[in-house]
Design an enzyme around this catalytic site. Structure first.
Site, PDB file in Angstrom:
ATOM      1  N   ARG A  41     -28.211   6.533   1.068  1.00  0.00           N
ATOM      2  CA  ARG A  41     -26.898   6.849   1.195  1.00  0.00           C
ATOM      3  C   ARG A  41     -26.091   7.425   2.256  1.00  0.00           C
ATOM      4  O   ARG A  41     -26.687   8.445   3.072  1.00  0.00           O
ATOM      5  CB  ARG A  41     -26.495   8.098   0.065  1.00  0.00           C
ATOM      6  CG  ARG A  41     -25.458   9.588   0.509  1.00  0.00           C
ATOM      7  CD  ARG A  41     -26.031  10.325  -0.309  1.00  0.00           C
ATOM      8  NE  ARG A  41     -25.520   9.980  -2.418  1.00  0.00           N
ATOM      9  CZ  ARG A  41     -25.114  10.679  -3.622  1.00  0.00           C
ATOM     10  NH1 ARG A  41     -25.315  11.738  -2.993  1.00  0.00           N
ATOM     11  NH2 ARG A  41     -24.949  10.568  -4.687  1.00  0.00           N
ATOM     12  N   HIS A  92     -19.912   3.508  -4.761  1.00  0.00           N
ATOM     13  CA  HIS A  92     -20.884   3.676  -5.403  1.00  0.00           C
ATOM     14  C   HIS A  92     -21.940   3.207  -6.404  1.00  0.00           C
ATOM     15  O   HIS A  92     -21.050   3.608  -7.461  1.00  0.00           O
ATOM     16  CB  HIS A  92     -20.666   5.351  -5.799  1.00  0.00           C
ATOM     17  CG  HIS A  92     -22.104   5.835  -6.278  1.00  0.00           C
ATOM     18  ND1 HIS A  92     -22.724   5.804  -5.610  1.00  0.00           N
ATOM     19  CD2 HIS A  92     -21.740   7.349  -6.459  1.00  0.00           C
ATOM     20  CE1 HIS A  92     -23.939   6.846  -6.523  1.00  0.00           C
ATOM     21  NE2 HIS A  92     -22.600   7.664  -6.850  1.00  0.00           N
ATOM     22  N   GLN A 111     -24.037   4.466  -9.630  1.00  0.00           N
ATOM     23  CA  GLN A 111     -22.739   4.784 -10.579  1.00  0.00           C
ATOM     24  C   GLN A 111     -22.026   4.443 -11.757  1.00  0.00           C
ATOM     25  O   GLN A 111     -21.976   4.410 -12.775  1.00  0.00           O
ATOM     26  CB  GLN A 111     -22.040   5.801  -9.484  1.00  0.00           C
ATOM     27  CG  GLN A 111     -21.086   7.326 -10.611  1.00  0.00           C
ATOM     28  CD  GLN A 111     -21.534   8.181 -11.201  1.00  0.00           C
ATOM     29  OE1 GLN A 111     -22.205   9.023 -10.663  1.00  0.00           O
ATOM     30  NE2 GLN A 111     -22.223   8.201 -12.616  1.00  0.00           N
ATOM     31  N   ASP A 124     -12.163  11.463 -10.329  1.00  0.00           N
ATOM     32  CA  ASP A 124     -13.277  11.866  -9.886  1.00  0.00           C
ATOM     33  C   ASP A 124     -12.851  13.582  -8.983  1.00  0.00           C
ATOM     34  O   ASP A 124     -11.922  13.859  -8.721  1.00  0.00           O
ATOM     35  CB  ASP A 124     -14.321  10.884  -8.379  1.00  0.00           C
ATOM     36  CG  ASP A 124     -15.346  11.055  -8.282  1.00  0.00           C
ATOM     37  OD1 ASP A 124     -15.553  12.597  -8.001  1.00  0.00           O
ATOM     38  OD2 ASP A 124     -15.396  10.733  -6.698  1.00  0.00           O
ATOM     39  N   CYS A 158     -18.193  11.047 -12.515  1.00  0.00           N
ATOM     40  CA  CYS A 158     -19.880  10.910 -11.810  1.00  0.00           C
ATOM     41  C   CYS A 158     -20.401  12.341 -11.974  1.00  0.00           C
ATOM     42  O   CYS A 158     -21.790  12.157 -11.243  1.00  0.00           O
ATOM     43  CB  CYS A 158     -20.023   9.781 -10.908  1.00  0.00           C
ATOM     44  SG  CYS A 158     -18.283  10.648  -9.513  1.00  0.00           S
ATOM     45  N   ARG A 195     -27.547   7.388 -15.440  1.00  0.00           N
ATOM     46  CA  ARG A 195     -27.674   6.884 -14.013  1.00  0.00           C
ATOM     47  C   ARG A 195     -29.730   6.644 -13.981  1.00  0.00           C
ATOM     48  O   ARG A 195     -30.707   5.732 -13.214  1.00  0.00           O
ATOM     49  CB  ARG A 195     -28.147   8.199 -13.004  1.00  0.00           C
ATOM     50  CG  ARG A 195     -26.291   8.737 -12.644  1.00  0.00           C
ATOM     51  CD  ARG A 195     -25.584   7.660 -12.246  1.00  0.00           C
ATOM     52  NE  ARG A 195     -26.629   7.464 -10.486  1.00  0.00           N
ATOM     53  CZ  ARG A 195     -26.131   7.927  -9.202  1.00  0.00           C
ATOM     54  NH1 ARG A 195     -25.036   8.744  -9.611  1.00  0.00           N
ATOM     55  NH2 ARG A 195     -26.636   7.205  -7.998  1.00  0.00           N
TER      56      ARG A 195
HETATM   57  N1   CP Z   1     -22.781  11.147  -8.919  1.00  0.00           N
HETATM   58  C1   CP Z   1     -23.690  11.822  -7.501  1.00  0.00           C
HETATM   59  O1   CP Z   1     -24.255  10.888  -7.021  1.00  0.00           O
HETATM   60  O2   CP Z   1     -23.563  12.347  -7.513  1.00  0.00           O
HETATM   61  P1   CP Z   1     -24.766  12.984  -6.728  1.00  0.00           P
HETATM   62  O3   CP Z   1     -23.779  13.348  -5.503  1.00  0.00           O
HETATM   63  O4   CP Z   1     -25.911  14.327  -7.118  1.00  0.00           O
HETATM   64  O5   CP Z   1     -25.879  12.158  -6.230  1.00  0.00           O
HETATM   65  N1  NVA Z   2     -16.443  10.171  -4.121  1.00  0.00           N
HETATM   66  C1  NVA Z   2     -17.621  11.528  -4.314  1.00  0.00           C
HETATM   67  C2  NVA Z   2     -18.908  11.117  -5.316  1.00  0.00           C
HETATM   68  C3  NVA Z   2     -20.272  12.391  -5.656  1.00  0.00           C
HETATM   69  C4  NVA Z   2     -20.659  11.562  -6.083  1.00  0.00           C
HETATM   70  C5  NVA Z   2     -18.138  11.589  -2.809  1.00  0.00           C
HETATM   71  O1  NVA Z   2     -18.166   9.991  -2.099  1.00  0.00           O
HETATM   72  O2  NVA Z   2     -18.699  12.778  -2.851  1.00  0.00           O
END
Ligand code: CP
Ligand code: NVA
Length: 304
Positions: free
Chosen positions: A106, A133, A136, A223, A262, A290
């Protein structure tokens, strides 16, 4: 089943057939788990997880998923690695490839993932970057299939920020031939090259009108307006009140429309509690899925 691609960074690496097989295998793994447990498909396999950003769902679902398939996940914050002292991503990739069967990362910059892939001899999975992502959207599409029993021809309405999750949803719609309408303020659209790619396979509409987007939709998705890489609270002013998903906006969707997010969510900002905690919301199944989709993905990428 093995995927043609070594890595999963965006979803665009998958064919429509592979995508559909992944979703169906996820549904099978979920049923198996609930009926007593999964086979140890990933016995003796290891996944290394690198986090530059916080996470709840991604971290726990990958770790539990590896465990349930007989493997092990190792969790690393990039601050605890030599990366934080300047070791290159190239050398990190080469080193990790000698120990582990798969890397999930990540990150902020999507380019870092591409670099990781280039120098890693084991598969790399994007656990969220500033641009995409994909994991997701595997879970989202699985949830839509469970609830609607089909995918092709459904209308997905995205309201709010055309962000990383939105970019991946555009690919998800292309792969499953769902139509997508996106309502964002000017300047907050998803990546236009992604939209152009997706339009070869399905209808993607971009508008500034949330009512037009939500009209007759089967699924309404939003989101946060303040993603981890875009945290400035002033951003929120550009979206409110027009782009909030509330009960009034949901009335334009089909009666049996579902609401998705998400998570994490900010109630009272991108969505009201009446919607996200209401009867149309499927967010907890979405979060659960997930786990199942990532297990399917790991099995398809690294099972012997
Ligand atoms: N939706 C998602 O990726 O959640 P986290 O940021 O908690 O991993
Ligand atoms: N768009 C959000 C998604 C988190 C899972 C971010 O990037 O923070």
């Amino acid at each position: 089943m093995k995927l043609k691609t070594k890595n999963l960074l965006t979803l665009s690496e998958l064919s429509q057939k592979e995508f559909s097989q992944l979703i169906d295998f996820s549904i099978k793994l979920k049923k198996e788990l609930k009926a007593g447990g999964n086979k140890p498909l990933l016995k003796n396999k290891t996944l290394t997880m690198i986090f530059q950003k916080p996470s709840t769902r991604t971290r726990v679902s990958f770790e539990v998923g590896m465990f349930q398939l007989g493997g092990k996940a190792i969790n690393l914050s990039s601050n605890d690695m030599q990366l934080s002292r300047g070791e290159s991503i190239e050398d990190t990739a080469r080193t990790l490839s000698r120990y582990t069967d798969c890397i999930m990362a990540r990150v902020y910059d999507h380019g870092l993932l591409e670099n990781l892939c280039e120098h890693s001899s084991v598969p790399v999975i994007n656990g969220l970057s500033d641009s995409f992502h994909p994991c997701q959207i595997l879970a989202d599409v699985m949830t839509i299939k469970e609830k609607k029993k089909k995918l092709e021809g459904l209308k997905i309405a995205w309201v709010g920020d055309g962000n990383n999750v939105c970019n991946s949803m555009v690919y998800g719609c292309a792969l499953s031939k769902m139509k997508m309408s996106i309502a964002t303020p000017k300047g907050f659209e998803p990546k236009l090259d992604v939209v152009k790619d997706a339009k070869k396979f399905t209808d993607i509409e971009i508008t500034i009108d949330p009512i037009k987007t939500v009209k007759d939709a089967d699924v309404v998705v939003t989101d946060t307006f303040t993603s981890i890489h875009n945290r400035d609270p002033k951003r929120t002013k550009k979206f409110l009140p027009k782009y909030q998903v509330n009960s009034k906006l949901m009335k334009y969707a089909k009666k049996n429309a579902i609401f998705m997010h998400c998570l994490p969510a900010k109630r009272g900002s991108e969505v009201t509690s009446s919607v996200i905690d209401g009867p149309q919301s499927v967010i907890w199944d979405e979060a659960e899925n997930r786990l199942h989709t990532q297990k399917a993905l790991l099995a398809f990428l690294i099972r012997a």
